[in-house]
Design a protein around this motif. Structure first.
Motif, PDB file in Angstrom:
ATOM      1  N   SER A  77       0.835  -1.073  -0.072  1.00  0.00           N
ATOM      2  CA  SER A  77       0.093  -0.151  -0.080  1.00  0.00           C
ATOM      3  C   SER A  77       0.835   1.298  -0.092  1.00  0.00           C
ATOM      4  O   SER A  77       0.702   1.997  -1.025  1.00  0.00           O
ATOM      5  CB  SER A  77      -0.759   0.003   1.113  1.00  0.00           C
ATOM      6  N   ILE A  81       1.216   3.651  -3.437  1.00  0.00           N
ATOM      7  CA  ILE A  81       0.591   4.808  -3.361  1.00  0.00           C
ATOM      8  C   ILE A  81       1.765   6.084  -3.516  1.00  0.00           C
ATOM      9  O   ILE A  81       1.572   7.042  -4.317  1.00  0.00           O
ATOM     10  CB  ILE A  81       0.058   5.487  -1.942  1.00  0.00           C
ATOM     11  N   MET A 106      -5.521   2.976  -2.181  1.00  0.00           N
ATOM     12  CA  MET A 106      -4.511   2.501  -3.165  1.00  0.00           C
ATOM     13  C   MET A 106      -5.478   2.889  -4.521  1.00  0.00           C
ATOM     14  O   MET A 106      -4.865   3.634  -5.450  1.00  0.00           O
ATOM     15  CB  MET A 106      -4.257   1.253  -3.472  1.00  0.00           C
ATOM     16  N   THR A 109      -6.175   6.735  -4.899  1.00  0.00           N
ATOM     17  CA  THR A 109      -4.856   7.483  -5.475  1.00  0.00           C
ATOM     18  C   THR A 109      -4.647   7.502  -6.689  1.00  0.00           C
ATOM     19  O   THR A 109      -4.494   8.307  -7.328  1.00  0.00           O
ATOM     20  CB  THR A 109      -3.587   7.078  -4.537  1.00  0.00           C
TER      21      THR A 109
END
Length: 336
Positions: A77, A81, A106, A109
């Motif tokens: 993660s 990201i 995620m 984003t």
């Protein structure tokens, strides 16, 4: 003239060389990163890539269009990201994350960054599994009634020694690290989501090595009402025994199995057939073996998906579905 894709790899462990070998077939490997300098340098050297020992420094260098995240599960993660926010597309190794909340962040984003987020689901390219998917799609099984997924592998104490594997915060559990490919296969084949589970799990043989279960059995239900069982263990004697999936439908019954869900073991269909020979081999790590090595198919379809947004390829939603299913099982089955 279009420039070749520039690939980077975060995490230079056992799976990273598979990514590197495929990346250079579809572009250039320009950067790799690992907190262990020797490991990063060893992967970078054959490809004349730049070795980094800090994710931030690698991303700030701006050398990559696509990042393959191959770090421990618990770091998928934050590393994904960071790469997305740096303007890179991401191919994340399985599992996408070890919590649904992280997986959703995620995906959020990626949308905000205008980048694409994919997840490695290499087992989908097993010929037996791909043929079964088509059989279900064309209605040859009829209405699906029930299923049984059985995952029986061997992971000795040495596998977990001096590793992030076995740690709850980095590994997440046996279903995440060993068998998430096959949970995904079940959900992909049925085009469904796992919504409920009951059963048992325990740490029977690895109490000194791991912080979660080494075996479990669950009765589960999918959102469309189909139910079935999932049995898993890493206590198979000396070697991997099987990964099998049995599907019972109103027009036929099928079982695909072998050590890696790579052969048709039984079929009786009203119409049609699965005419697939046993194929492929596993990712071989010496002391143990993993799922089938299909990263050539993964990268071929990654490049197609980057060029064509409609090309079918495992994305964030696929990853979230698998993570959510495993999380549902773990939350429903207390560790004994």
């Amino acid at each position: 003239m279009q420039q070749p894709l520039r690939f980077g790899i975060i995490g230079c462990g056992k799976i990273a060389p598979r990514h590197a070998a495929q990346a250079v077939l579809h572009g250039r490997l320009t950067a790799v990163c690992d907190i262990i300098p020797e490991r990063a340098q060893a992967l970078a050297q054959p490809y004349n890539a730049q070795a980094f020992f800090s994710v931030d420094e690698m991303l700030q260098a701006g050398l990559c269009d696509v990042i393959a995240v191959c770090s421990p599960n618990g770091l998928h993660s934050p590393h994904t990201i960071a790469a997305l926010e740096a303007g890179c597309h991401v191919l994340c190794e399985k599992p996408l994350s070890i919590s649904t909340a992280d997986a959703l962040q995620m995906e959020k984003t990626a949308i905000a960054a205008g980048r694409k987020l994919f997840v490695v689901k290499s087992t989908r390219y097993n010929p037996a599994l791909a043929a079964l998917k088509e059989l279900i799609r064309n209605g040859s099984l009829g209405e699906l009634l029930s299923f049984q997924l059985t995952c029986l592998w061997n992971r000795p104490a040495a596998y977990y020694a001096n590793s992030w594997k076995g740690r709850l915060d980095m590994d997440g559990g046996t279903l995440f690290t060993q068998f998430s490919h096959y949970i995904d296969a079940l959900l992909w084949l049925t085009d469904d989501e796992l919504t409920a589970a009951s059963g048992y799990r325990r740490n029977h043989c690895h109490q000194e090595e791991i912080e979660f279960e080494d075996e479990g059995i669950a009765a589960v239900q999918l959102s469309k009402g189909v139910w079935g069982g999932i049995t898993w263990s890493v206590n198979s004697f000396r070697k991997n025994m099987e990964v099998s999936l049995s599907l019972l439908g109103t027009k036929g019954s099928v079982r695909i199995g072998g050590e890696y869900m790579n052969r048709v073991e039984y079929q009786l269909l009203e119409q049609g057939s699965l005419d697939i020979a046993e194929s492929g081999g596993p990712n071989d790590y010496g002391a143990y073996q993993g799922s089938m090595s299909n990263h050539d198919h993964v990268y071929l379809n990654l490049v197609k998906a980057l060029a064509d947004g409609e090309h079918p390829f495992a994305n964030a939603k696929d990853g979230i579905r698998t993570v959510s299913a495993i999380e549902t099982i773990y939350k429903s089955l207390s560790l004994r």
